[in-house]
Scaffold this motif. Structure first.
Motif, PDB file in Angstrom:
ATOM      1  N   VAL A 348       0.810  -1.214   0.000  1.00 26.03           N
ATOM      2  CA  VAL A 348       0.000   0.000   0.000  1.00 26.03           C
ATOM      3  C   VAL A 348       0.847   1.268   0.000  1.00 26.03           C
ATOM      4  O   VAL A 348       0.344   2.342  -0.345  1.00 26.03           O
ATOM      5  N   ASP A 349       2.115   1.159   0.429  1.00 28.28           N
ATOM      6  CA  ASP A 349       2.960   2.353   0.486  1.00 28.28           C
ATOM      7  C   ASP A 349       3.898   2.477  -0.703  1.00 28.28           C
ATOM      8  O   ASP A 349       4.709   3.404  -0.768  1.00 28.28           O
ATOM      9  N   GLY A 350       3.841   1.527  -1.649  1.00 29.55           N
ATOM     10  CA  GLY A 350       4.619   1.637  -2.863  1.00 29.55           C
ATOM     11  C   GLY A 350       6.087   1.328  -2.739  1.00 29.55           C
ATOM     12  O   GLY A 350       6.879   1.734  -3.607  1.00 29.55           O
ATOM     13  N   ASP A 351       6.499   0.576  -1.696  1.00 25.92           N
ATOM     14  CA  ASP A 351       7.917   0.242  -1.547  1.00 25.92           C
ATOM     15  C   ASP A 351       8.275  -1.095  -2.171  1.00 25.92           C
ATOM     16  O   ASP A 351       9.405  -1.567  -2.034  1.00 25.92           O
ATOM     17  N   GLY A 352       7.328  -1.741  -2.824  1.00 25.84           N
ATOM     18  CA  GLY A 352       7.587  -3.015  -3.474  1.00 25.84           C
ATOM     19  C   GLY A 352       7.491  -4.226  -2.571  1.00 25.84           C
ATOM     20  O   GLY A 352       7.767  -5.340  -3.004  1.00 25.84           O
ATOM     21  N   ILE A 353       7.097  -4.044  -1.317  1.00 26.52           N
ATOM     22  CA  ILE A 353       6.987  -5.136  -0.348  1.00 26.52           C
ATOM     23  C   ILE A 353       5.565  -5.154   0.193  1.00 26.52           C
ATOM     24  O   ILE A 353       5.024  -4.110   0.585  1.00 26.52           O
ATOM     25  N   GLU A 354       4.950  -6.338   0.231  1.00 21.39           N
ATOM     26  CA  GLU A 354       3.607  -6.460   0.784  1.00 21.39           C
ATOM     27  C   GLU A 354       3.636  -6.349   2.303  1.00 21.39           C
ATOM     28  O   GLU A 354       4.493  -6.944   2.962  1.00 21.39           O
ATOM     29  N   GLU A 355       2.696  -5.603   2.833  1.00 22.43           N
ATOM     30  CA  GLU A 355       2.578  -5.434   4.278  1.00 22.43           C
ATOM     31  C   GLU A 355       1.206  -5.908   4.743  1.00 22.43           C
ATOM     32  O   GLU A 355       0.254  -5.929   3.972  1.00 22.43           O
ATOM     33  N   GLU A 356       1.156  -6.271   6.017  1.00 20.97           N
ATOM     34  CA  GLU A 356      -0.124  -6.583   6.659  1.00 20.97           C
ATOM     35  C   GLU A 356      -0.699  -5.287   7.200  1.00 20.97           C
ATOM     36  O   GLU A 356      -0.102  -4.639   8.077  1.00 20.97           O
ATOM     37  N   ILE A 357      -1.872  -4.899   6.688  1.00 19.73           N
ATOM     38  CA  ILE A 357      -2.480  -3.622   7.036  1.00 19.73           C
ATOM     39  C   ILE A 357      -3.837  -3.866   7.688  1.00 19.73           C
ATOM     40  O   ILE A 357      -4.599  -4.739   7.269  1.00 19.73           O
ATOM     41  N   PHE A 358      -4.111  -3.081   8.721  1.00 18.68           N
ATOM     42  CA  PHE A 358      -5.416  -3.089   9.389  1.00 18.68           C
ATOM     43  C   PHE A 358      -6.177  -1.844   8.956  1.00 18.68           C
ATOM     44  O   PHE A 358      -5.694  -0.712   9.129  1.00 18.68           O
TER      45      PHE A 358
END
Length: 736
Positions: A348-358
């Motif tokens: 979601v932040d465009g850094d190329g790495i998937e994150e777990e977001i709430f």
């Protein structure tokens, strides 16, 4: 903004604007990325609703994945209206049930829940590799006390039943604090300046609060509800306040709650909810409460332009089988709106790495209320799934009892309703001979249940044709009755719910002896074992999250009094979190009869072996303690650890010292008993008497007693020379 109602003492007008929640998070998104995240959540929620068969108003499609679960719940609630639409036929005339499916659910649930959650405590947090033993024991005590004060065990029993009914049950684990502030009079502890005293946890100390003596410090007392506060008797005074700001804490701790099956969305073609790209919990909440949690959000003021409530989540749907009305009554007080908690895995932040977001979404305006990295809020997605009787391969959901027996139960009920119809007037015709009675010939109708007496016409042959008779158009089939019984019996055997009469079908001992009944019980336990194994793993994952949440919400230093109040435990938060532990279910009631019999046999062999080996009794108690504990648990005895305490090394060393002293005393005793007491010199007799607990006599008394027992012997006298050989000769008598 218009007032809701004049003359009322409440006001739902929004309070002054709170800080914007999105500005207080670590996840910083610009307007473009925020809009993209909102679009992703809204689109994915719509896709998941369509895949599962949930409509926007909270209802479900009949033939969908979610529709099946609604059908299974309706069956358990004895709502069979769906059979008229799906099958018709006999169910249009008679739609009764003999409750076969409900019986299977209740018996399977009773067995599984009793085995898995039958005793308290029902689990243990066992230290594995790293960590201090004393800290691990203190953490275990803390976790058990937290769980005892909650309703986790009761809620898990209900979740198991729901899983057996609807194939699976989704459980949410979270840490909650329910409290309410208020003003009121109270008598509380005050300091020297007359101000109320607060504990390190911010609690007031009331006059009736309990104090326990500090086990480590004499004359020191600790507050039971907050052991961090300690005092000496008489150190503080109490004072009454007419109006004091207080807080009523209703509950604080870990909460485990079952989610409604219509409120949880997850991709169906996924092996685990923790591997899915997104899972969603749909719920209804008041905008005011949402603002208190997450802060002011876009569109909040729009909720007060109208006062109608909109409840679409599964929890808020009416339970019509329980008498609730299926309509939304407008309310000017409880203004509910649909929200969605989204757990998203994406870049979601465009850094190329998937994150777990709430993410929290306002489903009315399709706008985001709150977003944050999941790790800053909780360690993992707060959901776990309990399967029914088994898991579907490569899927996160399961299979339940009602799904497994649906066809059999439908057939059994169809046969039962056919017999019911054949016994009723629906399948029969009544005939009347009008020539049999004069009144009938004149057109009169038959009166049933009255005192009227009908006279048969003279010459009427009632033997050949009665005045009234009934003809059943369908005959009952004995084969149908046998097939229904066979279906019931075979369905029983599917889940191990069998009785002694079913022994012939399962090749068991048909005798009514204890052996035959035991064989049946063992077979039932074997058949249900796989279900318990599946549910056991799910419960372990739930309690792992419970344990994690308890430790994450600890203070830096926690003091804990044991249940008996005899020991004060100190827990350091950082040390407690570094301890590696494994959650295990105790399964104290699982296979209780088999476990008891097995341990009794094992204990007998164990005792025989150590009797031959000559093992000391205290070592036998130490080595055999697990067998005794297992037998006590099988008998459902509370607190078996307190009845069979562990044999410590100190107790063994003390026992060895006592045995050595006893052996030395025994050696002295046996040595002395080999010599006669009276043959011992006075000094030995005195020592013997002293060892025996007597008061030894003085030397003079002992010598006098010795002379009395052993008087001196007189010297032998010389034999007299004129002494006759026979001192009493035979007398001689003169002749007469």
């Amino acid at each position: 903004m218009p007032d809701i109602s004049t003359g009322q003492d409440f006001d739902v007008t929004p309070q002054p604007q709170a800080p914007v929640a999105l500005q207080n998070t670590h996840l910083k998104l610009d307007a473009e990325k925020k809009e993209e995240l909102e679009r992703r959540c809204v689109t994915r929620i719509g896709e998941l609703q369509k895949e599962s068969g949930v409509m926007e108003d909270g209802s479900v499609e009949t033939d969908s994945w979610m529709g099946r679960r609604k059908k299974y719940q309706d069956i358990f609630d004895s709502d069979f209206d769906w059979r008229k639409l799906q099958f018709g036929g006999v169910f249009d005339v008679s739609n009764l049930t003999i409750g076969t499916a409900q019986r299977y659910v209740r018996e399977t649930h009773a067995k599984a829940a009793d085995d898995l959650l039958g005793t308290r405590p029902f689990f243990a947090a066992v230290k594995t590799d790293t960590g201090d033993d004393a800290t691990a024991r203190a953490v275990e005590e803390l976790i058990q006390q937290k769980v005892d004060r909650s309703d986790i065990q009761l809620e898990l029993r209900s979740c198991i039943r729901s899983a057996i009914v609807r194939n699976e049950c989704v459980v949410k684990i979270r840490y909650v604090r329910r409290s309410t502030p208020y003003l009121g009079s109270a008598t509380v502890m005050v300091d020297q300046s007359g101000q109320p005293v607060y504990t390190p946890n911010g609690l007031l100390i009331y006059e009736n609060d309990d104090f326990l003596p500090d086990p480590a410090v004499e004359e020191m007392f600790r507050l039971k509800k907050d052991p961090l506060f300690s005092m000496r008797q008489g150190e503080f005074d109490y004072q009454n306040f007419d109006s004091l700001q207080q807080e009523l804490i209703q509950y604080e701790g870990v909460e485990v709650r079952e989610l409604d099956y219509r409120s949880f969305l997850c991709p169906l073609r996924c092996p685990s909810i923790h591997e899915a790209d997104m899972v969603v919990q749909l719920y209804d909440d008041t905008p005011q409460h949402a603002k208190e949690i997450y802060g002011q959000f876009e569109g909040f003021d729009e909720y007060f332009t109208n006062y109608g409530t909109n409840e679409t989540s599964g929890e808020r749907q009416a339970k019509t089988t329980q008498g609730e009305q299926d309509y939304h009554q407008p309310s000017s007080i409880d203004i509910y709106r649909p929200f969605a908690e989204c757990y998203v895995r994406a870049d979601v932040d465009g850094d190329g790495i998937e994150e777990e977001i709430f993410v929290v979404m306002d489903m009315t305006n399709k706008k985001m209320v709150f977003c944050e990295y999941l790790a800053n809020i909780m360690p993992k997605r707060p959901f776990e799934v309990i399967p029914g009787i088994d898991r579907v391969p490569n899927r996160w959901y399961g299979e339940g009892v009602i799904q497994a027996v649906l066809d059999q139960c439908t057939y059994i009920d169809a046969q039962f309703n056919r017999f019911n119809v054949k016994d009723g007037k629906e399948s029969s015709i009544d005939f009347r001979d009008p020539n049999a009675v004069k009144e009938w010939r004149m057109g009169a109708q038959v009166e049933f249940g009255s005192n009227k007496v009908y006279d048969v016409e003279p010459g009427y042959d009632k033997d050949n044709r009665p005045p009234l008779w009934r003809v059943n158009l369908q005959e009952k089939s004995e084969i149908g009755m046998e097939l229904m019984k066979e279906a019931q019996q075979q369905t029983n055997l599917m889940f191990g719910i069998i009785g002694a009469k079913d022994a012939s079908s399962s090749d068991l001992n048909q005798s009514r002896t204890a052996t035959g009944i035991l064989n049946i019980e063992r077979t039932a336990n074997l058949l249900i074992k796989n279900t318990e194994i599946q549910q056991q793993h799910a419960l372990i994952r739930i309690m792992e999250q419970v344990t994690t949440l308890v430790l994450e919400n600890l203070r830096d230093t926690e003091l804990l009094l044991t249940k008996d109040g005899k020991q004060l435990l100190t827990i350091n938060r950082d040390e407690a979190r570094t301890i590696s532990r494994e959650i295990r279910l105790l399964l104290t009631r699982s296979r209780s009869s088999e476990l008891l019999a097995t341990n009794q046999q094992a204990l007998a062999f164990f005792k025989d072996f150590h009797a031959i080996k000559g093992t000391p009794a205290i070592m036998v108690a130490k080595l055999g303690r697990p067998l005794y504990l297992n037998m006590l648990k099988a008998l459902e005895v509370a607190d078996p650890d307190e009845l069979c305490t562990n044999v410590t090394d100190e107790e063994i060393a003390q026992w060895q010292e006592q045995q050595a002293a006893g052996q030395q005393a025994e050696l002295k005793r046996t040595t002395r008993e080999m010599i006669s007491y009276k043959d011992c010199p006075p000094s030995i007799q005195a020592q013997w008497e002293q060892d025996s607990g007597w008061t030894p006599a003085t030397p003079d008394e002992r010598m006098a007693h010795f002379m009395l027992q052993n008087p001196p012997k007189e010297p032998p006298a010389e034999a007299k020379k004129d002494k006759p050989a026979y001192p009493n000769p035979t007398p001689s008598y003169p002749n007469p």
